[in-house]
Structure formats: structure tokens, C-alpha cells
Design a protein around this motif. Structure first.
Motif, mmCIF file in Angstrom:
data_model
loop_
_atom_site.group_PDB
_atom_site.id
_atom_site.type_symbol
_atom_site.label_atom_id
_atom_site.label_comp_id
_atom_site.label_asym_id
_atom_site.label_seq_id
_atom_site.Cartn_x
_atom_site.Cartn_y
_atom_site.Cartn_z
ATOM 1 N N ARG A 1 0.839 -1.207 0.000
ATOM 2 C CA ARG A 1 0.000 0.000 0.000
ATOM 3 C C ARG A 1 0.871 1.254 0.000
ATOM 4 O O ARG A 1 0.614 2.200 -0.760
ATOM 5 N N TYR A 2 1.892 1.264 0.840
ATOM 6 C CA TYR A 2 2.809 2.402 0.879
ATOM 7 C C TYR A 2 3.490 2.563 -0.475
ATOM 8 O O TYR A 2 3.582 3.675 -1.021
ATOM 9 N N GLY A 3 3.956 1.449 -1.026
ATOM 10 C CA GLY A 3 4.657 1.493 -2.306
ATOM 11 C C GLY A 3 3.782 1.972 -3.444
ATOM 12 O O GLY A 3 4.247 2.687 -4.345
ATOM 13 N N THR A 4 2.498 1.603 -3.426
ATOM 14 C CA THR A 4 1.581 2.041 -4.483
ATOM 15 C C THR A 4 1.442 3.556 -4.480
ATOM 16 O O THR A 4 1.423 4.202 -5.535
ATOM 17 N N GLY A 5 1.370 4.136 -3.273
ATOM 18 C CA GLY A 5 1.288 5.596 -3.186
ATOM 19 C C GLY A 5 2.532 6.272 -3.720
ATOM 20 O O GLY A 5 2.453 7.300 -4.415
ATOM 21 N N GLU A 6 3.708 5.704 -3.418
ATOM 22 C CA GLU A 6 4.954 6.278 -3.919
ATOM 23 C C GLU A 6 5.024 6.193 -5.441
ATOM 24 O O GLU A 6 5.447 7.146 -6.115
ATOM 25 N N LEU A 7 4.613 5.050 -6.005
ATOM 26 C CA LEU A 7 4.612 4.899 -7.463
ATOM 27 C C LEU A 7 3.655 5.887 -8.112
ATOM 28 O O LEU A 7 3.975 6.487 -9.154
ATOM 29 N N HIS A 8 2.495 6.080 -7.507
ATOM 30 C CA HIS A 8 1.519 7.028 -8.061
ATOM 31 C C HIS A 8 2.111 8.436 -8.107
ATOM 32 O O HIS A 8 2.004 9.137 -9.127
ATOM 33 N N ARG A 9 2.774 8.842 -7.024
ATOM 34 C CA ARG A 9 3.379 10.180 -7.003
ATOM 35 C C ARG A 9 4.557 10.279 -7.967
ATOM 36 O O ARG A 9 4.863 11.360 -8.467
ATOM 37 N N SER A 10 5.218 9.150 -8.233
ATOM 38 C CA SER A 10 6.314 9.163 -9.194
ATOM 39 C C SER A 10 5.814 9.425 -10.607
ATOM 40 O O SER A 10 6.459 10.126 -11.392
ATOM 41 N N LEU A 11 4.656 8.847 -10.930
ATOM 42 C CA LEU A 11 4.122 8.934 -12.290
ATOM 43 C C LEU A 11 3.203 10.133 -12.493
ATOM 44 O O LEU A 11 2.855 10.465 -13.628
ATOM 45 N N SER A 12 2.785 10.785 -11.413
ATOM 46 C CA SER A 12 1.842 11.903 -11.509
ATOM 47 C C SER A 12 2.350 13.092 -10.711
ATOM 48 O O SER A 12 2.386 13.041 -9.469
ATOM 49 N N ARG A 13 2.709 14.168 -11.414
ATOM 50 C CA ARG A 13 3.148 15.373 -10.704
ATOM 51 C C ARG A 13 1.997 15.980 -9.904
ATOM 52 O O ARG A 13 2.217 16.574 -8.847
ATOM 53 N N ALA A 14 0.765 15.808 -10.404
ATOM 54 C CA ALA A 14 -0.394 16.318 -9.672
ATOM 55 C C ALA A 14 -0.520 15.619 -8.316
ATOM 56 O O ALA A 14 -0.794 16.262 -7.297
ATOM 57 N N ALA A 15 -0.307 14.306 -8.307
ATOM 58 C CA ALA A 15 -0.385 13.563 -7.047
ATOM 59 C C ALA A 15 0.753 13.984 -6.110
ATOM 60 O O ALA A 15 0.552 14.110 -4.900
ATOM 61 N N PHE A 16 1.921 14.199 -6.659
ATOM 62 C CA PHE A 16 3.051 14.660 -5.847
ATOM 63 C C PHE A 16 2.733 16.033 -5.255
ATOM 64 O O PHE A 16 3.003 16.289 -4.078
ATOM 65 N N THR A 17 2.156 16.905 -6.079
ATOM 66 C CA THR A 17 1.810 18.249 -5.604
ATOM 67 C C THR A 17 0.824 18.181 -4.447
ATOM 68 O O THR A 17 0.938 18.930 -3.466
ATOM 69 N N ARG A 18 -0.160 17.285 -4.541
ATOM 70 C CA ARG A 18 -1.137 17.148 -3.453
ATOM 71 C C ARG A 18 -0.449 16.731 -2.155
ATOM 72 O O ARG A 18 -0.814 17.201 -1.070
ATOM 73 N N ALA A 19 0.548 15.864 -2.265
ATOM 74 C CA ALA A 19 1.281 15.456 -1.065
ATOM 75 C C ALA A 19 2.027 16.642 -0.449
ATOM 76 O O ALA A 19 2.060 16.801 0.775
ATOM 77 N N VAL A 20 2.613 17.494 -1.283
ATOM 78 C CA VAL A 20 3.349 18.659 -0.790
ATOM 79 C C VAL A 20 2.398 19.669 -0.160
ATOM 80 O O VAL A 20 2.718 20.320 0.845
ATOM 81 N N ARG A 21 1.198 19.787 -0.727
ATOM 82 C CA ARG A 21 0.224 20.769 -0.211
ATOM 83 C C ARG A 21 -0.221 20.477 1.206
ATOM 84 O O ARG A 21 -0.739 21.375 1.889
ATOM 85 N N ARG A 22 -0.052 19.258 1.653
ATOM 86 C CA ARG A 22 -0.402 18.966 3.046
ATOM 87 C C ARG A 22 0.433 19.825 3.990
ATOM 88 O O ARG A 22 -0.032 20.226 5.056
ATOM 89 N N LEU A 23 1.663 20.114 3.586
ATOM 90 C CA LEU A 23 2.535 20.982 4.374
ATOM 91 C C LEU A 23 2.507 22.421 3.892
ATOM 92 O O LEU A 23 2.532 23.361 4.694
ATOM 93 N N LEU A 24 2.493 22.584 2.581
ATOM 94 C CA LEU A 24 2.657 23.902 1.956
ATOM 95 C C LEU A 24 1.480 24.162 1.017
ATOM 96 O O LEU A 24 1.554 23.916 -0.187
ATOM 97 N N PRO A 25 0.354 24.651 1.538
ATOM 98 C CA PRO A 25 -0.853 24.801 0.721
ATOM 99 C C PRO A 25 -0.681 25.724 -0.487
ATOM 100 O O PRO A 25 -1.406 25.584 -1.488
#
Length: 413
Positions: A318-342
Motif C-alpha cells: 500500500r505504501y509502495g503504491t502511493g509512492e509509485l503514483h506520485r512518481s508517475l503523476s506530478r499532480a499527485a506529488f503536488t497534493r502530497a506537498v500541499r499537506r505541508l505547503l498549501p
């Protein structure tokens, strides 16, 4: 007495060096530095397969001098990180290497992270650190654009240029450094020392071998005739550069997941003033697989045939699937960053060079969570030294040097 001196000279001439270090990253060079300081006159040769030092883990990280807050009290990581952080700042000041003690925030953005944040406070204090607890409103004192429910501030965290540190260690050690010297064969005989052949056909003979080969340390151990009991499973850490660095003043981390060795996507202002965002951690398809296009079938097969790799995947899919998703999608990576930096936008994230973590995995899928150093006759193997190894490199180097010098006195002691 005269006869004994002549005998010692003849023995030394039979070898090119006393200690032969494989690996010109910061741990290998720290070891060479420590040996020549602890035992002046000891001849040390370092073999590095690249054309210069610190080309992999040392030169491809976020440049953070870690405080030691994350690591189990009493572990090598905890002791060496706390000690190493202070020593690294002192070393940088002595050699005029760019550095700064900035402190950092660890921020909880969800209620279920609050107990883990409080546990980190306790762990930090057990490790001898001064930790300040912050409420939501106090976060803005340090980082106006960061939002969270609570945070802690760790004052001893810093930043530096680890590549410059490695270069100075090489110069100050007085060791012979041979670059473009990839090791292809090791002949180790407990009564005769070691003979190492490089890809160019050179043979280097030493009395003791020290294996600091990082991403290839398990392979070097097997070439030596030792079974390390672990395999290096490479994980790529993918970074972005923040196009609006003014959004972040210093270092900002999420509360880490204790079940996994990575610290989560964080924001780190480097010594050059830029802000790195990451890393996202995904399996690499080669030991030096810095992008998805780099595939080395033999190395990939080595990972896939190691039972621990499948146990690890089964345990953390489950953890790995989330990391792969953020690797392939900049939008998903951005959402992860927004948790800290809206305030961050997708266009603020500019791709930056990746790194690869040399993570040792046991046969049962357990991740080695501490530094792992193994001794065998005429050899010392450093088998797990990912982050915070750069921070802790000076005390790690002293410990490896101590063991190598003990082997010089009497193999297998």
C-alpha cells in the motif's frame, strides 16, 4: 632487532598498502581519514570506480546534517548521528566548507500523526537533543507558509555540501586515491591478505580489505568470499526544485511512518539557496537507476530473486503504491506537498536530479534499520549505510578504522 626490522620492511614491500578501501564515497574516505589519524604511517589505498569522489549516495542527497531525532535510542544511527552532526559542523568550519545550522520543523498535518509526533519528542530527548514543541499558531514563527496541527523544532539540524566534505577528507587523509578503478575480482587469503583486480587489469595487494562500496557493497562482500546475509535493494529518491523558493525559509518535514525507513516528502533549503522537494521513494531498476529508463537486467534479476524483496513488497504494497503514483503523476506529488505547503502549485515543481538509497534487506523482508558493519578475516564490510550516513560519516569512519586496524594486528580478532 636489526633482523626484525628488515623482516617487517620485506613484509610491507609484499603489499601495495596496509589497508585497501573499496569505495570513494564519504564513508570510505572518512575511513581512510580515520585510519591515517589513528595510526600514522599506515598505508591506505582507496579504489573508486568513478572518475571522482562522491558520485552516488554522497553527492545525490538533500545535503541535510541530520540531528538524530528519528533513530532508536542506543542504536548506531542515533549515537553516530548526534555525535556526527556536531563533528560535521566543526569539520566544515575548519575546512571552510559551506554549511549552516538551520534547525528544522517536523509538522503533523493530521490528528492520527499527533501521537507519533509526541513520540518523536520523547525519542529526541532520550537521544540528548533539545526539542521545542509548537502549537499550530507557533509554526508561523519559523515558516509563515507552512500549515499544521502541531510541530516540533529541532535546533541542531543543518545543511552542508557533502561532496566538498568528501573531497577534503580525501585530501586530508593522505591516502592514495585511485579513480576509474572498478573492482572485478577479490582474492582473499587469511594468511596472505587480499589481492584485488580492477577492470583495467591492475592488481592491488593489501593486508586488510575495507568494503565501503555503498550500492554494490553486498556484491563486493560476495566477491571476497563472504555471505553478507542481506541484499542491497535500491530505492530511487525523486526530487523537485521549488520554483518559488521564497515560500520556504528552512527545513520542513512531515511526521514519518515508523514502519518505513523513508522520511516522507519534505522541503529543504540548501546551501545554494534553492529548495528541494522530495524525495519520492520508488524501486530502482538498477543499482544506479536514477530514472525509469535505466534498467540493468542482471541487477534487476538480483533484486527479484532475493526472497526478501517479495516479502518487503507484500508487507508494504500500500505504501509502495502511493509512492509509485506520485512518481508517475506530478499532480499527485503536488497534493502530497500541499499537506505541508498549501500555496504550492504544480507548475512550482521543477524536476531535479534523483538519488538512489542503498537499502539492505534481510532474507525475511526486514529492512536493516541500523548501520550494519560485518567483520571477517582480513576484511571489514559496511553493509548498510544509507541516510544518515553522510551526517554520521566521521564516527562511522572511526569505528570502521578501529576494526580494520584490529585486523592488521591479528586477523579475525
Amino acid at each position: 632487532m636489526h633482523y626484525r626490522s628488515r623482516e617487517v620492511v620485506q613484509v610491507r614491500r609484499a603489499y601495495d598498502c596496509d589497508v585497501l578501501v573499496i569505495g570513494g564515497g564519504i564513508v570510505g574516505l572518512s575511513t581512510a581519514y580515520a585510519i591515517t589519524r589513528a595510526a600514522p604511517g599506515t598505508r591506505v589505498t582507496v579504489l573508486e570506480k568513478e572518475s571522482g569522489p562522491a558520485r552516488h549516495q554522497t553527492g545525490r542527497n538533500s545535503g541535510v546534517i541530520h540531528s538524530g531525532i528519528y533513530y532508536r535510542p542506543g542504536s548506531l544511527k542515533a549515537r553516530y548521528a548526534v555525535r556526527g552532526a556536531a563533528e560535521m559542523v566543526k569539520f566544515c568550519a575548519e575546512y571552510d566548507i559551506p554549511h549552516a545550522v538551520t534547525g528544522k520543523l517536523i509538522v503533523a498535518t493530521a490528528r492520527d500523526e499527533l501521537p507519533r509526533l509526541h513520540a518523536l519528542v520523547q525519542r529526541g530527548r532520550e537521544n540528548g537533543l533539545t526539542v521545542r514543541e509548537l502549537g499550530a499558531a507557533q509554526i508561523a514563527e519559523y515558516e509563515p507558509e507552512i500549515e499544521g496541527l502541531a510541530a516540533i523544532h529541532v535546533g541542531t539540524t543543518g545543511i552542508c555540501d557533502f561532496t566538498a566534505v568528501a573531497r577534503h577528507l580525501a585530501e586530508a587523509s593522505g591516502a592514495e586515491i585511485r579513480y576509474a578503478a572498478r573492482v572485478t575480482r577479490v582474492d582473499r587469503r587469511p594468511d596472505r591478505g587480499v589481492a584485488v583486480r580492477t577492470a583495467s587489469g591492475d592488481v592491488v595487494r593489501g593486508r586488510v580489505l575495507v568494503n565501503c562500496a555503498g550500492l554494490h557493497c553486498d556484491e563486493i562482500a560476495r566477491l571476497t568470499g563472504d555471505e553478507p546475509g542481506v541484499r542491497i535493494v535500491p530505492f530511487r529518491g525523486e526530487y523537485y526544485e521549488l520554483a518559488r523558493p521564497e515560500l520556504v525559509r528552512g527545513l520542513v518535514y512531515p511526521v514519518p511512518d515508523p514502519a518505513f525507513p523513508f522520511l516522507g516528502v519534505h522541503l529543504t533549503r540548501g546551501i545554494d539557496g534553492g529548495v528541494h522537494v522530495g524525495p519520492n521513494a520508488v524501486p530502482a531498476l538498477a543499482r544506479e537507476g536514477y530514472d525509469w529508463r535505466t534498467v540493468r537486467p542482471r541487477e534487476l534479476a538480483g533484486t527479484l530473486t532475493w526472497p526478501g524483496s517479495w516479502q518487503l513488497a507484500r508487507r508494504h504494497w500500500r505504501y509502495g503504491t502511493g509512492e509509485l503514483h506520485r512518481s508517475l503523476s506530478r499532480a499527485a506529488f503536488t497534493r502530497a506537498v500541499r499537506r505541508l505547503l498549501p500555496a504550492v502549485r504544480e507548475e512550482d515543481l521543477v524536476p531535479a536530479p534523483a538519488g538512489v538509497r542503498a537499502q539492505a534487506v534481510l532474507r525475511d523482508g526486514t529492512l536493516a534499520d541500523d548501520f550494519l558493519i560485518q567483520e571477517t578475516p582480513r576484511a571489514v564490510h559496511v553493509l548498510n549505510a544509507p541516510s544518515p550516513a553522510a551526517t554520521a560519516s566521521l564516527p562511522i569512519g572511526r569505528e570502521v578504522a578501529r576494526r580494520a586496524l584490529a585486523e592488521l594486528e591479528g586477523p579475525g580478532r
